[in-house]
Design an enzyme around this catalytic site. Structure first.
Site, mmCIF file in Angstrom:
data_model
loop_
_atom_site.group_PDB
_atom_site.id
_atom_site.type_symbol
_atom_site.label_atom_id
_atom_site.label_comp_id
_atom_site.label_asym_id
_atom_site.label_seq_id
_atom_site.Cartn_x
_atom_site.Cartn_y
_atom_site.Cartn_z
ATOM 1 N N CYS A 1 -1.434 9.224 3.348
ATOM 2 C CA CYS A 1 -1.259 8.645 1.642
ATOM 3 C C CYS A 1 -2.641 9.170 0.635
ATOM 4 O O CYS A 1 -2.530 8.918 0.176
ATOM 5 C CB CYS A 1 -1.494 7.176 1.585
ATOM 6 N N GLU B 1 0.883 -1.221 0.220
ATOM 7 C CA GLU B 1 -0.071 0.008 -0.478
ATOM 8 C C GLU B 1 0.853 1.344 -0.315
ATOM 9 O O GLU B 1 1.574 1.881 0.981
ATOM 10 C CB GLU B 1 -1.219 -0.106 1.272
#
Length: 522
Positions: A289, A255
């Site tokens: 993120c 990720e």
């Protein structure tokens, strides 16, 4: 003033007294005079030893029935609830996240445990019909083995729980390497895990810096004591982890970063779009993120949106994270240094809005309405950069901090080009009152997460989360989908006919009459 914590790696639940990787002092980013933790760091050897122990403990943990493993997750969720305030305030103290967001993060751990506690009773396989008589086919989920989980520090407990909780339910053992700049929060969360009924050896905590961790992963893979790597962090490091795992025929769960778009259509509710952009771009000081990278606004409403967005950012309270503020300080000095380099990507054709100044907020470079003492911590002005184009380096670069670009478009195709052109594919947002255009956006956007009339940030524990392209390798966390990261499918056939039946050769044929035709009328 809270006391400084001394924290270290935990192997089989016991502190590692030495510090082969050196020691690290972690200041409170909102008040640099306070030292939150003194961390004794391990090295590649520490990481390798943790993997060895996890590998040794894994068969015993897998042998415990899955519903019983789920009970440990249930107990972890209750322990987190019972330590809710202490854990929330520690997060705020160590990384400067506003206390309301820290509470939301801890709640996400509880939600994750609540979801997965039942998966121990639902690790379903299937009974599949055979083409042969007196024969049955089955499928089973089997644990992968020993898993190394390497996570960033902007979500120091929520994101690790996305990996650790389902991996434990599935029968894997864990070596967790948190961000070295969040050791106090990591040690606290590790203690909750260790006190939730997880047997000795099943969970290991290693505090180490990145280079030592990478070497440890390589050595553990070479020694065959590591079966899975889960990583949340930058695209650059994720690519290196993918390469080393690939040499061992392993597929990591990656990720990675994002440059997340928020598209505003001409029929959008602009107040709602501004509210979403404010939280997406500047919550956690833009250090997610899933933070908003570029707002892509239709030219017909661009000026109105910019006026409202600039006012909202200018008026937003910023400062002391224990108060009701939009965001607090940067997490650490390393992020400040990078953020200042990204500010250099602003060009003369850009228009800068959102605050009284640019760069670090101090008494000499003040911000109107700042909450607290600006000189005490690592506080930075919010920055809106209008006039961003496809050719700008700022458009192409993932920025980790309180900066949002704004671009304009005339046609839907132009909006999609702006939304997809960076090669990232983590999160996205689309503001419209037209359902058809919302589904068209979903169909064409590269991102793994699509929000319509909502923020680019806001994962829920029961939905898949992960990115594509530069944002990840297609693996997913959370919900049922993460089970495919921490289990392998096993197929079984059981023939009780008493003689060998050969598939595709001994199957019964049903005779048909291909010459049959229906009678025609007239």
């Amino acid at each position: 003033m809270s006391a400084t914590r001394t924290v270290t790696s935990l192997l089989d639940g016991r502190p590692v007294d030495d510090a082969p990787g050196g020691t690290l002092a972690i200041p409170n980013p909102a008040d640099l005079d306070q030292v939150v933790a003194e961390a004794k760091l391990g090295d590649a050897g520490t990481f390798l030893e943790a993997c060895r122990r996890a590998k040794t403990a894994q068969p015993g943990w897998a042998a415990i029935p899955a519903p019983v493993r789920g009970r440990a997750i249930q107990q972890l969720g209750r322990l987190v609830e019972q330590n809710f305030d202490a854990l929330s305030h520690l997060i705020t103290r160590e990384i400067g996240k506003p206390i309301r967001e820290s509470r939301g993060e801890v709640q996400e751990v509880v939600d994750t445990c609540n979801f997965f506690l039942g998966e121990g009773r639902r690790l379903y396989g299937q009974t599949v019909p055979s083409e042969m008589p007196d024969k049955q086919l089955f499928t089973f989920r089997s644990p992968v083995g020993a898993a190394a989980i390497v996570t960033a520090g902007n979500f120091p407990v929520a994101v690790p729980s996305w990996y650790i909780v389902p991996a434990l339910v599935c029968g894997n053992t864990i070596v967790w390497k948190p961000a070295e700049y969040t050791p106090a929060t990591a040690e606290a969360f590790a203690q909750l895990i260790l006190h939730a009924g997880v047997p000795t050896g099943v969970f290991q905590l290693v505090l180490a810096e990145g280079a030592q961790t990478f070497e440890g992963i390589e050595r553990a893979l070479d020694e065959e004591v590591l079966d899975k790597v889960g990583f949340t962090g930058s695209s650059e490091v994720g690519r290196r982890i993918g390469e080393v795992c690939g040499r061992h025929l392993q597929s990591p769960c990656l990720e990675l970063g994002g440059k997340n778009p928020l598209v505003v259509m001409p029929d959008a509710d602009l107040d709602l779009a501004v509210e979403g952009a404010l939280f997406s771009g500047f919550g956690t000081a833009g250090q997610r993120c899933t933070s908003l990278g570029t707002a892509i606004v239709h030219r017909d409403v661009h000026d109105d949106f910019i006026a409202r967005f600039s006012k909202a950012v200018t008026d937003a309270p910023i400062g002391d994270p224990t108060q009701d503020v939009l965001y607090g300080p940067m997490i650490s000095a390393r992020f400040c240094e990078r953020f200042e380099r990204w500010l250099e990507l602003i060009r003369p054709h850009h228009t800068v809005l959102g605050s009284d100044g640019i760069g670090r907020i101090t008494s000499a470079n003040p911000r109107t309405g700042f909450v607290g003492d600006p000189d005490a911590g690592l506080y930075y002005h919010p920055v809106i950069v209008d006039g961003v184009t496809l050719d700008d380096e700022l458009y192409r670069t993932e920025t980790f901090g309180p900066i949002v670009g704004v671009a304009s478009f005339d046609t839907f195709d132009q909006a999609m080009e702006l939304a997809n052109a960076r090669g990232y594919g983590l999160s996205s947002s689309f503001y419209t009152n037209d359902p058809l255009s919302g589904f068209h956006f979903r169909d064409r956007i590269s991102a793994g997460t699509v929000s319509v009339n909502n923020s680019t940030s806001g994962a829920e524990a029961h939905l898949p989360f992960g990115g594509n392209g530069r944002s990840g390798n297609g693996s997913r966390q959370s919900g049922l989908w993460v089970l495919d990261q921490f289990t392998r499918w096993q197929a079984m056939n059981w023939d009780y006919s008493g003689h060998l039946q050969k598939a595709q050769m001994d199957t019964r044929e049903l005779e048909a009459d291909p010459t049959f035709r229906l009678a025609t009328d007239g």
